[in-house]
Design an enzyme around this catalytic site. Structure first.
Site, PDB file in Angstrom:
ATOM      1  N   LEU A 179      12.962  26.785  19.365  1.00 17.93           N
ATOM      2  CA  LEU A 179      14.390  26.975  19.602  1.00 17.93           C
ATOM      3  C   LEU A 179      14.678  28.431  19.954  1.00 17.93           C
ATOM      4  CD1 LEU A 179      15.868  24.860  16.671  1.00 17.93           C
ATOM      5  CD2 LEU A 179      15.486  24.181  19.039  1.00 17.93           C
ATOM      6  N   THR A 180      15.308  28.638  21.092  1.00 18.09           N
ATOM      7  CA  THR A 180      15.648  29.986  21.535  1.00 18.09           C
ATOM      8  C   THR A 180      16.886  29.945  22.411  1.00 18.09           C
ATOM      9  OG1 THR A 180      14.937  31.844  22.945  1.00 18.09           O
ATOM     10  CG2 THR A 180      13.928  29.716  23.382  1.00 18.09           C
ATOM     11  N   ASP A 203      17.251  41.332  14.753  1.00 21.82           N
ATOM     12  CA  ASP A 203      16.995  42.487  15.626  1.00 21.82           C
ATOM     13  C   ASP A 203      18.215  42.962  16.398  1.00 21.82           C
ATOM     14  OD1 ASP A 203      17.270  40.376  17.339  1.00 21.82           O
ATOM     15  OD2 ASP A 203      15.600  40.928  18.628  1.00 21.82           O
ATOM     16  N   LYS A 204      19.399  42.400  16.100  1.00 21.48           N
ATOM     17  CA  LYS A 204      20.627  42.812  16.795  1.00 21.48           C
ATOM     18  C   LYS A 204      20.474  42.729  18.314  1.00 21.48           C
ATOM     19  CE  LYS A 204      22.202  43.923  12.739  1.00 21.48           C
ATOM     20  NZ  LYS A 204      23.103  43.011  12.025  1.00 21.48           N
ATOM     21  N   CYS A 211      11.146  35.311  21.642  1.00 20.57           N
ATOM     22  CA  CYS A 211      10.672  33.985  21.233  1.00 20.57           C
ATOM     23  C   CYS A 211      10.391  33.098  22.445  1.00 20.57           C
ATOM     24  CB  CYS A 211      11.695  33.324  20.316  1.00 20.57           C
ATOM     25  SG  CYS A 211      11.909  34.173  18.729  1.00 20.57           S
TER      26      CYS A 211
END
EC number: 2.1.1.221
Length: 287
Positions: A179-180, A203-204, A211
């Site tokens: 999932l990305t 990671d903002k 990913c």
């Protein structure tokens, strides 16, 4: 500010002299960690007070709804800690935590907190998933072993921790979905027997396509949750790891993405425009 200062607790403080044989950036990281350890108890008290205030505010809001004779919103209702009537959903979820080196210490703390919330959500769900945290090592494992040592994570039910990522690299790719938010293909449903991989990283948005590229390199199909259908988010439509897990668990129960988003996501983030369009379409179909 000068290179001899660093921001700590929102205030600029003078950085002690850099020890011999250590770079300035390494020393800054170590010094921040030392400052955190020195004030850990103070931070714990602050968090405790925040939780207390949040609990009081929640009670007040609930009472206001009751006094007005209105139904209390689902987001204010507290579910039991454990659902005794759970059944297996049949799906597997992997939290891919192979990104330790790409996060700072605060992001590691945030990741660990999201994992504990995901565990709580899985315990409360009417249909649980078999969840595994892979690449559980380095600072993330250290965080659980020291700061969260009272959570007894090795004994968590339906929630495992493994140090490597063999489940991802050596597993059956035909039964996996990564999932990305960076893929164009949307996830329509969750299927028993499938394994859904969620990137365990805070990671903002610094590391875009992280990913997605990893999945492509490993030959794993990618999908994105139907976020744009129901949520109003500017830019990349990215949710927290906790929200992704909660959405999947709710979908296993309802088989309805709309209902799942409304149950999990705060109402201020739901897209009223899309909701209105759907209502109009339903009215037209009924005519």
């Amino acid at each position: 500010m000068s290179d001899t200062s660093d921001l700590v607790d929102g205030k600029w403080q003078r950085l002690p002299p850099v020890p011999e044989g250590m770079s300035k950036s390494q020393w800054k990281k170590q010094w921040r960690r030392q400052m955190y350890e020195a004030k850990k108890e103070e931070y714990a008290e602050v968090r405790k007070e925040k939780r207390k205030r949040a609990k009081e505010n929640r009670r007040k809001k609930i009472q206001e709804y009751i006094d007005r004779g209105e139904e209390v919103p689902a987001e204010l209702k507290r579910e039991p800690r454990v659902n005794r009537d759970q059944v297996a959903s049949g799906i597997n979820i992997i939290l891919d935590c192979a990104f330790d080196d790409l996060m700072n210490d605060k992001e590691i703390v945030s990741t660990s907190n999201q994992i504990t919330r995901a565990y709580s959500a899985n315990r409360r769900a009417s249909q649980y998933a078999n969840i595994t945290v892979t690449s559980f090592n380095k600072r993330l494992k250290e965080r659980f072993d020291k700061a969260l040592d009272d959570c007894n994570y090795p004994q968590w039910q339906n929630f495992k921790f493994v140090s490597d990522e063999k489940l991802i690299t050596e597993g059956d790719k035909s039964k996996m979905v990564y999932l990305t938010a960076d893929t164009e293909e949307q996830l329509d449903t969750l299927e028993p027997g499938m394994t859904y991989i969620v990137g365990g990283i805070v990671d903002k948005n610094r590391h875009k396509l992280l990913c997605y590229n990893k999945a492509k390199e490993l030959g794993i199909p990618t999908r994105r949750l139907p976020i744009g259908e129901y949520i109003k988010i500017e830019g990349r439509k990215v949710l927290t790891t906790t929200h992704v897990i909660q959405l999947m668990l709710k979908y296993c129960e309802s088989r309805d993405w709309k209902e799942s988003f409304e149950s999990v996501i705060p109402s201020r983030k739901l897209d009223p425009v899309k909701e209105k369009e759907q209502q109009q379409q339903q009215q037209q179909q009924q005519q």
